[in-house]
Write a protein that holds these residues in place. Structure first.
Motif, PDB file in Angstrom:
ATOM      1  N   VAL A  14      47.718   9.250 -19.504  1.00  0.00           N
ATOM      2  CA  VAL A  14      48.153   9.992 -20.696  1.00  0.00           C
ATOM      3  C   VAL A  14      47.015  10.828 -21.266  1.00  0.00           C
ATOM      4  O   VAL A  14      47.197  12.000 -21.597  1.00  0.00           O
ATOM      5  CB  VAL A  14      48.696   9.005 -21.758  1.00  0.00           C
ATOM      6  N   LEU A  17      46.336  13.796 -19.079  1.00  0.00           N
ATOM      7  CA  LEU A  17      47.399  14.791 -19.223  1.00  0.00           C
ATOM      8  C   LEU A  17      47.260  15.541 -20.543  1.00  0.00           C
ATOM      9  O   LEU A  17      47.447  16.765 -20.605  1.00  0.00           O
ATOM     10  CB  LEU A  17      48.757  14.087 -19.158  1.00  0.00           C
ATOM     11  N   TYR A  18      46.896  14.812 -21.609  1.00  0.00           N
ATOM     12  CA  TYR A  18      46.672  15.459 -22.910  1.00  0.00           C
ATOM     13  C   TYR A  18      45.563  16.501 -22.779  1.00  0.00           C
ATOM     14  O   TYR A  18      45.673  17.608 -23.305  1.00  0.00           O
ATOM     15  CB  TYR A  18      46.304  14.414 -23.962  1.00  0.00           C
ATOM     16  N   VAL A  21      46.944  19.556 -21.033  1.00  0.00           N
ATOM     17  CA  VAL A  21      47.877  20.325 -21.870  1.00  0.00           C
ATOM     18  C   VAL A  21      47.126  21.158 -22.904  1.00  0.00           C
ATOM     19  O   VAL A  21      47.476  22.301 -23.175  1.00  0.00           O
ATOM     20  CB  VAL A  21      48.869  19.355 -22.553  1.00  0.00           C
ATOM     21  N   THR A  22      46.067  20.577 -23.484  1.00  0.00           N
ATOM     22  CA  THR A  22      45.384  21.274 -24.578  1.00  0.00           C
ATOM     23  C   THR A  22      44.079  21.929 -24.133  1.00  0.00           C
ATOM     24  O   THR A  22      43.295  22.348 -24.973  1.00  0.00           O
ATOM     25  CB  THR A  22      45.060  20.279 -25.708  1.00  0.00           C
ATOM     26  N   SER A  23      43.858  22.023 -22.800  1.00  0.00           N
ATOM     27  CA  SER A  23      42.553  22.489 -22.332  1.00  0.00           C
ATOM     28  C   SER A  23      42.291  23.948 -22.693  1.00  0.00           C
ATOM     29  O   SER A  23      43.185  24.793 -22.655  1.00  0.00           O
ATOM     30  CB  SER A  23      42.466  22.329 -20.810  1.00  0.00           C
ATOM     31  N   ARG A  24      41.045  24.241 -23.067  1.00  0.00           N
ATOM     32  CA  ARG A  24      40.656  25.616 -23.352  1.00  0.00           C
ATOM     33  C   ARG A  24      39.544  26.070 -22.423  1.00  0.00           C
ATOM     34  O   ARG A  24      38.885  27.069 -22.682  1.00  0.00           O
ATOM     35  CB  ARG A  24      40.191  25.741 -24.806  1.00  0.00           C
ATOM     36  N   LEU A  91      37.358  24.022  -8.549  1.00  0.00           N
ATOM     37  CA  LEU A  91      36.171  24.560  -9.228  1.00  0.00           C
ATOM     38  C   LEU A  91      35.789  25.916  -8.638  1.00  0.00           C
ATOM     39  O   LEU A  91      35.365  26.825  -9.372  1.00  0.00           O
ATOM     40  CB  LEU A  91      35.006  23.573  -9.108  1.00  0.00           C
ATOM     41  N   ASP A 107      43.957  30.391 -21.806  1.00  0.00           N
ATOM     42  CA  ASP A 107      44.825  31.167 -22.700  1.00  0.00           C
ATOM     43  C   ASP A 107      44.558  32.658 -22.620  1.00  0.00           C
ATOM     44  O   ASP A 107      45.429  33.468 -22.926  1.00  0.00           O
ATOM     45  CB  ASP A 107      44.621  30.701 -24.158  1.00  0.00           C
TER      46      ASP A 107
ATOM     47  N   LEU B   3      48.850  26.117 -29.410  1.00  0.00           N
ATOM     48  CA  LEU B   3      48.300  24.782 -29.207  1.00  0.00           C
ATOM     49  C   LEU B   3      49.173  23.736 -29.893  1.00  0.00           C
ATOM     50  O   LEU B   3      49.420  22.659 -29.351  1.00  0.00           O
ATOM     51  CB  LEU B   3      46.871  24.748 -29.746  1.00  0.00           C
ATOM     52  N   ARG B   6      52.296  23.106 -27.957  1.00  0.00           N
ATOM     53  CA  ARG B   6      51.965  22.370 -26.743  1.00  0.00           C
ATOM     54  C   ARG B   6      51.783  20.896 -27.043  1.00  0.00           C
ATOM     55  O   ARG B   6      52.227  20.026 -26.302  1.00  0.00           O
ATOM     56  CB  ARG B   6      50.672  22.922 -26.128  1.00  0.00           C
ATOM     57  N   PHE B  10      53.854  17.766 -25.581  1.00  0.00           N
ATOM     58  CA  PHE B  10      53.145  16.643 -24.960  1.00  0.00           C
ATOM     59  C   PHE B  10      53.552  15.321 -25.604  1.00  0.00           C
ATOM     60  O   PHE B  10      53.763  14.327 -24.922  1.00  0.00           O
ATOM     61  CB  PHE B  10      51.635  16.838 -25.073  1.00  0.00           C
TER      62      PHE B  10
END
Lengths: 114, 264
Positions: A14, A17-18, A21-24, A91, A107, B3, B6, B10
């Motif tokens: 989890v 995965l979080y 989902v929120t990766s910048r 990578l 983004d 965000l 998202r 999630f």
């Protein structure tokens, strides 16, 4: 606490995965993916574990002595190595994305360029 | 997608996952109360059938030999992918290797790192060979030993310079090791096909349990996997290093840049 290893596997899945989902940042994303991947290792090894059993290496134990499941260990060991090369591939993609667009932020990668 | 949205998606997915996970957990035997059929059967019969004391290796390279070949080709494809992605692109050229980053000062390698790196290189390589060769007897095998071998090459770079690394892996030797390992695995499989009509059949005599020569074809597959993994990891390392040390963006004002632009 007999379910603790399964809870660790779920938590790794989890939280990884979080992160995805929120990766910048693309590098951060690749690392998060390997965290998700490692949750499968914890789950596999936890399923194959038997209390009081030895490793499935019969150098000085007799065949038939209690040993943990060798199948899940075989699955895990090949995937650890294969997973490392797949991370390297991702990578390498991140490096080329940065060269082409000057950013690691997913983004900002909203247009296709030839 | 923003965000916040998202995070909401999630959260919904995580709640769904938690429900499914708890449901699955309820039907799972307690941790440590393993009652799988395959592992139990293998633990009883594999030593007698294959004379390999490391059952994990027996499963990886014999009982699941065909699956492992597939996994090995995932590794092969990933390494080839890295090599292709890291080639000099249209607006780049390959320069003489430069060990110093151009845009910042890099401290020179300390003597302690040099001495330790060079001193440990031999033992690491020997250990890697040992782990590959004894894969069917004790914990280890081609996958683990291959990575240990590649670590030796990393040490050479850490203790020396890029040219030292190329010195011990000259030309296309890493590529060759990787390809030979991948082909060798299939070759072992084809030998089984020729000898008995079954791909990857373990047709060699199984020998005396506990000796280096036991377990039939498993040590040979181990060897090829070790070759491929070591070659693959060295290749990945070299490609990433070349990206910083060798590949340069072509100066758009120079004649090189103009020629490149004209071509594209």
């Amino acid at each position: 606490m007999s379910f603790a290893p399964f809870a660790v596997a779920a938590w790794l899945f989890v939280i990884g995965l979080y992160g995805i989902v929120t990766s910048r940042h693309l590098i951060h994303l690749v690392i998060c993916l390997s965290v998700v991947q490692s949750s499968t290792y914890v789950l596999l090894l936890a399923i194959g574990y038997r209390t009081g059993a030895a490793a499935p290496i019969f150098v000085d134990t007799k065949p038939g002595a209690p040993a943990v499941d060798p199948v899940v260990q075989a699955l895990t060991l090949t995937d650890v190595v294969v997973g490392a090369t797949v991370s390297a591939l991702l990578l390498a993609l991140a490096v080329q994305v940065h060269k082409a667009s000057g950013t690691f932020d997913p983004d900002e990668l909203d247009t296709l360029r030839g | 997608m923003s965000l916040a949205s998202r995070r909401t998606v999630f959260l919904v997915a995580a709640v769904g996952f938690a429900a499914l996970f708890l449901w699955g957990l309820a039907g799972l035997p307690d941790f440590g109360a393993y009652d799988g059929v395959y592992g139990e059967t293998l633990n009883r019969v594999a030593l007698r059938q294959r004379h390999a004391t490391n059952l994990v290796a027996a499963v990886t390279f014999d009982y699941r030999g065909f699956d492992t070949m597939g996994e090995e080709y995932i590794l092969f494809a990933a390494v080839v992918g890295v090599a292709i992605l890291m080639r000099a692109q249209r607006d780049e050229e390959e320069d003489a290797p430069d060990d110093d980053a151009r845009d910042r000062l890099t401290p020179r390698t300390s003597d302690a790192v040099r001495v330790l790196g060079l001193g440990v290189f031999g033992p690491i390589v020997l250990f890697g060979i040992y782990v590959v060769a004894h894969g069917h007897l004790t914990p280890g095998g081609g996958f683990q030993g291959g990575v240990v071998l590649a670590t030796g090459v990393v040490l050479v770079y850490l203790a020396g310079r890029y040219s030292a690394l190329r010195g011990i892996t000259p030309g296309a030797s890493a590529e060759f090791a990787e390809a030979a390992g991948a082909a060798g695995y299939v070759g072992v499989g084809l030998l089984g096909l020729l000898a008995s009509g079954t791909f990857l059949f373990n047709w060699l005599p199984f020998g005396t349990t506990g000796l280096l020569t036991s377990a039939g074809m498993i040590p040979f597959i181990n060897l090829f996997v070790g070759l491929e993994v070591a070659g693959g990891f060295v290749l990945i390392l070299t490609e990433f290093l070349e990206q910083t040390l060798v590949v340069r963006e072509v100066d758009s004002g120079g004649p090189e840049g103009k020629r490149e632009r004209d071509r594209s």
